[in-house]
Design an enzyme around this catalytic site. Structure first.
Site, PDB file in Angstrom:
ATOM      1  N   LYS A  18       0.844  -1.207   0.000  1.00 14.87           N
ATOM      2  CA  LYS A  18       0.000   0.000   0.000  1.00 14.87           C
ATOM      3  C   LYS A  18       0.882   1.262   0.000  1.00 14.87           C
ATOM      4  CE  LYS A  18      -2.104  -1.227   3.845  1.00 14.87           C
ATOM      5  NZ  LYS A  18      -1.384  -2.492   4.146  1.00 14.87           N
ATOM      6  N   ARG A  32      -9.861   0.425   9.274  1.00 13.62           N
ATOM      7  CA  ARG A  32      -9.346  -0.909   9.559  1.00 13.62           C
ATOM      8  C   ARG A  32     -10.353  -1.779  10.291  1.00 13.62           C
ATOM      9  NH1 ARG A  32      -3.497   0.389   9.334  1.00 13.62           N
ATOM     10  NH2 ARG A  32      -2.436  -1.576   9.435  1.00 13.62           N
ATOM     11  N   ARG A  57      11.796  -5.658   4.695  1.00 16.40           N
ATOM     12  CA  ARG A  57      11.484  -4.248   4.396  1.00 16.40           C
ATOM     13  C   ARG A  57      12.447  -3.288   5.102  1.00 16.40           C
ATOM     14  NH1 ARG A  57       5.640  -1.812   5.444  1.00 16.40           N
ATOM     15  NH2 ARG A  57       5.952  -2.646   7.543  1.00 16.40           N
ATOM     16  N   ARG A 110      11.510  -1.496  10.690  1.00 12.39           N
ATOM     17  CA  ARG A 110      10.463  -1.113  11.635  1.00 12.39           C
ATOM     18  C   ARG A 110      10.382  -2.088  12.813  1.00 12.39           C
ATOM     19  NH1 ARG A 110       5.065   0.345   8.283  1.00 12.39           N
ATOM     20  NH2 ARG A 110       4.165  -1.032   9.850  1.00 12.39           N
ATOM     21  N   ARG A 133      -0.433  -9.125  13.188  1.00 12.95           N
ATOM     22  CA  ARG A 133      -1.046  -8.092  12.340  1.00 12.95           C
ATOM     23  C   ARG A 133      -1.904  -8.741  11.260  1.00 12.95           C
ATOM     24  NH1 ARG A 133       4.319  -5.276  10.714  1.00 12.95           N
ATOM     25  NH2 ARG A 133       3.049  -4.066   9.262  1.00 12.95           N
TER      26      ARG A 133
HETATM   27  P1  AP5 Z   1       4.814  -1.635   1.853  1.00 10.83           P
HETATM   28  O1  AP5 Z   1       4.482  -0.774   0.684  1.00 10.83           O
HETATM   29  O2  AP5 Z   1       5.577  -1.001   2.964  1.00 10.83           O
HETATM   30  O3  AP5 Z   1       3.508  -2.370   2.403  1.00 10.83           O
HETATM   31  P2  AP5 Z   1       2.246  -1.808   3.164  1.00 10.83           P
HETATM   32  O4  AP5 Z   1       1.060  -2.468   2.588  1.00 10.83           O
HETATM   33  O5  AP5 Z   1       2.244  -0.302   3.195  1.00 10.83           O
HETATM   34  O6  AP5 Z   1       2.533  -2.439   4.595  1.00 10.83           O
HETATM   35  P3  AP5 Z   1       2.503  -1.864   6.062  1.00 10.83           P
HETATM   36  O7  AP5 Z   1       3.242  -2.859   6.929  1.00 10.83           O
HETATM   37  O8  AP5 Z   1       3.040  -0.450   6.139  1.00 10.83           O
HETATM   38  O9  AP5 Z   1       1.026  -1.897   6.368  1.00 10.83           O
HETATM   39  P4  AP5 Z   1       0.364  -1.992   7.698  1.00 10.83           P
HETATM   40  O10 AP5 Z   1      -1.029  -1.748   7.297  1.00 10.83           O
HETATM   41  O11 AP5 Z   1       0.628  -3.176   8.515  1.00 10.83           O
HETATM   42  O12 AP5 Z   1       1.120  -0.863   8.552  1.00 10.83           O
HETATM   43  P5  AP5 Z   1       0.712   0.591   9.029  1.00 10.83           P
HETATM   44  O13 AP5 Z   1       1.923   1.421   9.036  1.00 10.83           O
HETATM   45  O14 AP5 Z   1      -0.502   1.094   8.324  1.00 10.83           O
HETATM   46  O15 AP5 Z   1       5.607  -2.911   1.291  1.00 10.83           O
HETATM   47  C1  AP5 Z   1       6.104  -3.923   2.163  1.00 10.83           C
HETATM   48  C2  AP5 Z   1       7.450  -4.472   1.639  1.00 10.83           C
HETATM   49  O16 AP5 Z   1       7.240  -5.204   0.428  1.00 10.83           O
HETATM   50  C3  AP5 Z   1       8.482  -3.382   1.288  1.00 10.83           C
HETATM   51  O17 AP5 Z   1       9.752  -3.850   1.621  1.00 10.83           O
HETATM   52  C4  AP5 Z   1       8.363  -3.218  -0.238  1.00 10.83           C
HETATM   53  O18 AP5 Z   1       9.581  -2.810  -0.831  1.00 10.83           O
HETATM   54  C5  AP5 Z   1       7.971  -4.632  -0.677  1.00 10.83           C
HETATM   55  N1  AP5 Z   1       7.055  -4.636  -1.808  1.00 10.83           N
HETATM   56  C6  AP5 Z   1       6.007  -3.796  -2.034  1.00 10.83           C
HETATM   57  N2  AP5 Z   1       5.345  -4.128  -3.158  1.00 10.83           N
HETATM   58  C7  AP5 Z   1       5.986  -5.225  -3.648  1.00 10.83           C
HETATM   59  C8  AP5 Z   1       5.760  -6.057  -4.798  1.00 10.83           C
HETATM   60  N3  AP5 Z   1       4.774  -5.827  -5.653  1.00 10.83           N
HETATM   61  N4  AP5 Z   1       6.601  -7.113  -4.987  1.00 10.83           N
HETATM   62  C9  AP5 Z   1       7.625  -7.352  -4.118  1.00 10.83           C
HETATM   63  N5  AP5 Z   1       7.862  -6.593  -3.020  1.00 10.83           N
HETATM   64  C10 AP5 Z   1       7.067  -5.556  -2.792  1.00 10.83           C
HETATM   65  O19 AP5 Z   1       0.236   0.299  10.527  1.00 10.83           O
HETATM   66  C11 AP5 Z   1       1.157  -0.048  11.538  1.00 10.83           C
HETATM   67  C12 AP5 Z   1       0.456  -0.096  12.882  1.00 10.83           C
HETATM   68  O20 AP5 Z   1      -0.122   1.184  13.200  1.00 10.83           O
HETATM   69  C13 AP5 Z   1      -0.730  -1.075  12.979  1.00 10.83           C
HETATM   70  O21 AP5 Z   1      -0.303  -2.392  13.257  1.00 10.83           O
HETATM   71  C14 AP5 Z   1      -1.534  -0.437  14.129  1.00 10.83           C
HETATM   72  O22 AP5 Z   1      -0.955  -0.718  15.374  1.00 10.83           O
HETATM   73  C15 AP5 Z   1      -1.371   1.046  13.868  1.00 10.83           C
HETATM   74  N6  AP5 Z   1      -2.446   1.573  13.000  1.00 10.83           N
HETATM   75  C16 AP5 Z   1      -2.299   2.098  11.746  1.00 10.83           C
HETATM   76  N7  AP5 Z   1      -3.497   2.460  11.245  1.00 10.83           N
HETATM   77  C17 AP5 Z   1      -4.425   2.162  12.197  1.00 10.83           C
HETATM   78  C18 AP5 Z   1      -5.840   2.268  12.265  1.00 10.83           C
HETATM   79  N8  AP5 Z   1      -6.550   2.771  11.232  1.00 10.83           N
HETATM   80  N9  AP5 Z   1      -6.460   1.844  13.385  1.00 10.83           N
HETATM   81  C19 AP5 Z   1      -5.769   1.340  14.422  1.00 10.83           C
HETATM   82  N10 AP5 Z   1      -4.431   1.189  14.417  1.00 10.83           N
HETATM   83  C20 AP5 Z   1      -3.750   1.592  13.319  1.00 10.83           C
END
Ligand code: AP5
Length: 222
Positions: free
Chosen positions: A13, A88, A127, A161, A172
């Site tokens: 994402k 979420r 990552r 991270r 997660r």
């Molecule tokens: P990346 O683009 O970083 O993936 P992502 O989908 O953004 O993953 P996240 O881990 O950031 O999502 P998340 O939803 O768990 O975390 P968030 O920060 O929102 O890509 C991942 C890896 O794969 C990278 O190394 C990239 O290079 C590689 N890659 C990408 N595309 C690829 C492809 N096509 N092929 C191969 N490799 C590829 O949330 C973190 C925490 O915050 C949550 O756990 C929670 O505690 C809190 N939080 C956030 N939002 C909320 C909410 N709305 N409500 C409550 N808690 C929340």
């Protein structure tokens, strides 16, 4: 162009949002990045959020909902935004629907990036993110920077991270399947869900999403 990005952790994402932001000139509003910025600044909100994030749990709704509903009213989001990491769960989805109604706006589409659980674990374990701008995302094998440990875009250091450890990644994923996946039916029923195969290369995924969003934008102007 009010868009949300959906998909499991590690679906790509953030990777896609960083590209789409440039294509369409809309801000990338990522809840995870906003929370990590609060932690880095040492705010009370950040302190509250950190223990949930490190454990892979969701931060309580009352913290997130207010943060996001205020952010989408900022001037830079007046012509649209790309929301990443929100909603979420059902409570957050209802709050977003209410915010749209109040602001007399509507959702253009929910973009779902689909990836299998084992691929998520592989991706998140490798990552690396830019210490200065967490929207700049890399993978040690799958999407490496030009120079190891250094961000291509601004030369800053790349770091791992806290929540990218295997046990936390699996927690997660559990939460995603239990609480976020049910939202897909909500957006599907409303005719807003667009699905993308996230197992393809970042460039292919980007090309597919960009083409879909460009078509949606054209339809908006007709
Ligand atoms: P990346 O683009 O970083 O993936 P992502 O989908 O953004 O993953 P996240 O881990 O950031 O999502 P998340 O939803 O768990 O975390 P968030 O920060 O929102 O890509 C991942 C890896 O794969 C990278 O190394 C990239 O290079 C590689 N890659 C990408 N595309 C690829 C492809 N096509 N092929 C191969 N490799 C590829 O949330 C973190 C925490 O915050 C949550 O756990 C929670 O505690 C809190 N939080 C956030 N939002 C909320 C909410 N709305 N409500 C409550 N808690 C929340």
């Amino acid at each position: 162009m009010n868009l949300i990005l959906l998909g499991p952790p590690g679906a790509g994402k953030g990777t896609q949002a960083d590209r789409l932001r440039e294509d369409f000139g809309v801000p990338h509003i990522a809840t995870g990045n906003m929370l990590r910025a609060e932690i880095a600044e040492g705010t009370e909100l950040g302190e509250q959020a950190k223990r949930y994030m490190d454990a892979g749990e969701l931060v309580p709704d009352e913290v997130i909902v207010e943060m996001i509903t205020r952010r989408i009213e900022d001037a830079d989001a007046a012509d649209g935004f790309l929301l990443d990491g929100f909603p979420r769960n059902e409570q957050q989805a209802s709050s977003l629907d209410e915010a749209f109604e109040r602001l007399e706006r509507r959702l253009t589409a929910a973009l779902l990036i689909m990836v299998a659980d084992e691929e998520v674990v592989r991706r998140l374990s490798g990552r690396r993110v830019c210490v200065k701008n967490p929207s700049h995302v890399y993978h040690v094998e799958l999407d490496p920077p030009k120079h190891e440990g250094v961000c291509d875009q601004d030369g800053s250091r790349l770091v791992q991270r806290e929540d990218d450890r295997e046990a936390t990644i699996r927690r997660r994923l559990e939460i995603y399947h239990a609480q976020t996946e049910p939202l897909l039916a909500h957006y599907d029923r409303a005719g807003l869900l667009r699905r993308f195969d996230g197992q393809r290369s970042p460039e292919e995924v980007h090309a597919h999403i960009r083409a879909t969003v460009a078509t949606l934008r054209l339809e908006e102007t007709l």
